[in-house]
Write an enzyme that holds these catalytic residues in place. Sequence first.
Site, PDB file in Angstrom:
ATOM      1  CB  THR A  33      19.243  -2.339  59.247  1.00 18.55           C
ATOM      2  OG1 THR A  33      18.806  -1.813  60.489  1.00 18.55           O
ATOM      3  CG2 THR A  33      18.550  -1.613  58.114  1.00 18.55           C
ATOM      4  CG  ASP A  76      17.316  -4.843  66.323  1.00 15.43           C
ATOM      5  OD1 ASP A  76      18.338  -4.405  66.890  1.00 15.43           O
ATOM      6  OD2 ASP A  76      16.498  -4.108  65.743  1.00 15.43           O
ATOM      7  CB  SER A  77      22.898  -5.773  66.590  1.00 17.00           C
ATOM      8  OG  SER A  77      22.824  -4.374  66.611  1.00 17.00           O
ATOM      9  CB  SER A  78      18.834  -3.733  70.233  1.00 17.90           C
ATOM     10  OG  SER A  78      19.019  -2.696  69.314  1.00 17.90           O
ATOM     11  CB  THR A 108      24.697  -0.277  62.502  1.00 14.80           C
ATOM     12  OG1 THR A 108      23.371   0.220  62.715  1.00 14.80           O
ATOM     13  CG2 THR A 108      24.910  -0.606  61.048  1.00 14.80           C
ATOM     14  CG  ASP A 109      21.045  -0.193  66.704  1.00 19.09           C
ATOM     15  OD1 ASP A 109      21.379   0.770  65.974  1.00 19.09           O
ATOM     16  OD2 ASP A 109      19.858  -0.526  66.875  1.00 19.09           O
ATOM     17  CD  GLN A 297      30.734  11.583  81.119  1.00 13.56           C
ATOM     18  OE1 GLN A 297      30.248  12.608  80.667  1.00 13.56           O
ATOM     19  NE2 GLN A 297      30.467  11.144  82.333  1.00 13.56           N
ATOM     20  CB  CYS A 298      36.571  13.425  75.983  1.00 14.63           C
ATOM     21  SG  CYS A 298      36.409  14.817  77.062  1.00 14.63           S
TER      22      CYS A 298
HETATM   23  N1  ASP Z   1      18.525  -2.056  64.999  1.00 10.19           N
HETATM   24  C1  ASP Z   1      19.391  -2.489  63.930  1.00 10.19           C
HETATM   25  C2  ASP Z   1      20.417  -3.452  64.498  1.00 10.19           C
HETATM   26  O1  ASP Z   1      21.359  -3.041  65.078  1.00 10.19           O
HETATM   27  C3  ASP Z   1      20.056  -1.312  63.293  1.00 10.19           C
HETATM   28  C4  ASP Z   1      20.979  -1.628  62.146  1.00 10.19           C
HETATM   29  O2  ASP Z   1      21.308  -2.738  61.820  1.00 10.19           O
HETATM   30  O3  ASP Z   1      21.433  -0.670  61.489  1.00 10.19           O
HETATM   31  O4  ASP Z   1      20.248  -4.647  64.368  1.00 10.19           O
END
Ligand code: ASP
Length: 361
Positions: A33, A76-78, A108-109, A297-298
């Site tokens: 992002t 995109d980090s996804s 961030t993902d 999972q906690c």
């Molecule tokens: N979808 C974005 C990513 O991880 C989200 C982000 O960067 O906050 O690349």
Amino acid sequence: MLNLALPLLSLPTRAEPTDAAAPRLLIIYTGGTVGMALSEAGELVPMQFERLDHKMPELARLPFRIELVSLPAPIDSSNVTPANWLFLAQLIGRHYADFDGFVVLHGTDTMAYSAAALSYVLEHLGKPVVFTGAQVPMGASRSDAQRNLVTALEIAAARHPRARTVRVPEVCVFFNDVLIRGTRAKKVESQQFAAFKSENYPPLARAGINLEFADKSIRLLPGAHLNVHQHLETGVAVLRLFPGITEAVVSAILGIEGLRGCVLETYGSGNAPTSPWFLQCLAEARARGVWLLNVSQCEEGRVVQGKYETSSYFAGLGVVGGDDITTEAAVTKLMFVLGLGLGEERTRKLLTQDLRGEITP
Ligand code: ASP
């Protein structure tokens, strides 16, 4: 194989490029992002960072020598993969001797996975590798990019006031106001600026008016030489238990062709069903040489195999207790350790051991 010889762009700052006393920092832009813009379809998509200095004039006030390198196709980090992690590690290895610290601009993902993966792959790291990004793109009003990047650069340049030695020789995540060890980070928020949490370990620093480092929590490896590992095992999976999970689901996942390791996301302090079919599935996977790493999972607390009847059979089956590791650090630990191609005994030892501050033994 991607080309590691990417061009470095020198950014104008308060430090002269020839000022050898000014810390020299490398920003590696991978996407996320932080550098996104709206497409014609109205979706956020990664874009090239031609002139970061135009978007962030505050960089010009920093007393550091800063250079920027962008991945050829920001993502995109996804979409991040273990191949991206190995490339990033090699890029850092290539420039390691020339820079005092590295800042990785990343989505961030999956930042927590990438930071954990780099922690393992960059063995004996002696310089800061600080991951950061933003919840709102750079250039947009109310973006958090400026603050995150400027502070990440300050952390990457930080030295102990008296000894002048590196302050944070670790892979870590800086976001909003907190510096987190790479193997302890977890994304917990997608709408607020405080997107990350340090799980089961205190933050390495807090950024208020001043940067306050928790020096006692930071790992130091004096005199170490960086060793960049080149291999990660991709035959891994995560099996998250839930009440009502069926034999078909468990056996399908554990029976995946080529599976080498699986994170078992169990309940509470590492508990799981005691149904004969469940134990049978685990035993068959183990017999095929699949490593099973028990992670709770906690969000807080730890796995204590044998505390309850519902976990006492794990040790006998050869399931490895993950202590207080996060799923992100566990998946990448399996990839790393299994990627080393060691024998049974050494593999078990490394999976059980604290390698990069990912567990509190
Ligand atoms: N979808 C974005 C990513 O991880 C989200 C982000 O960067 O906050 O690349």
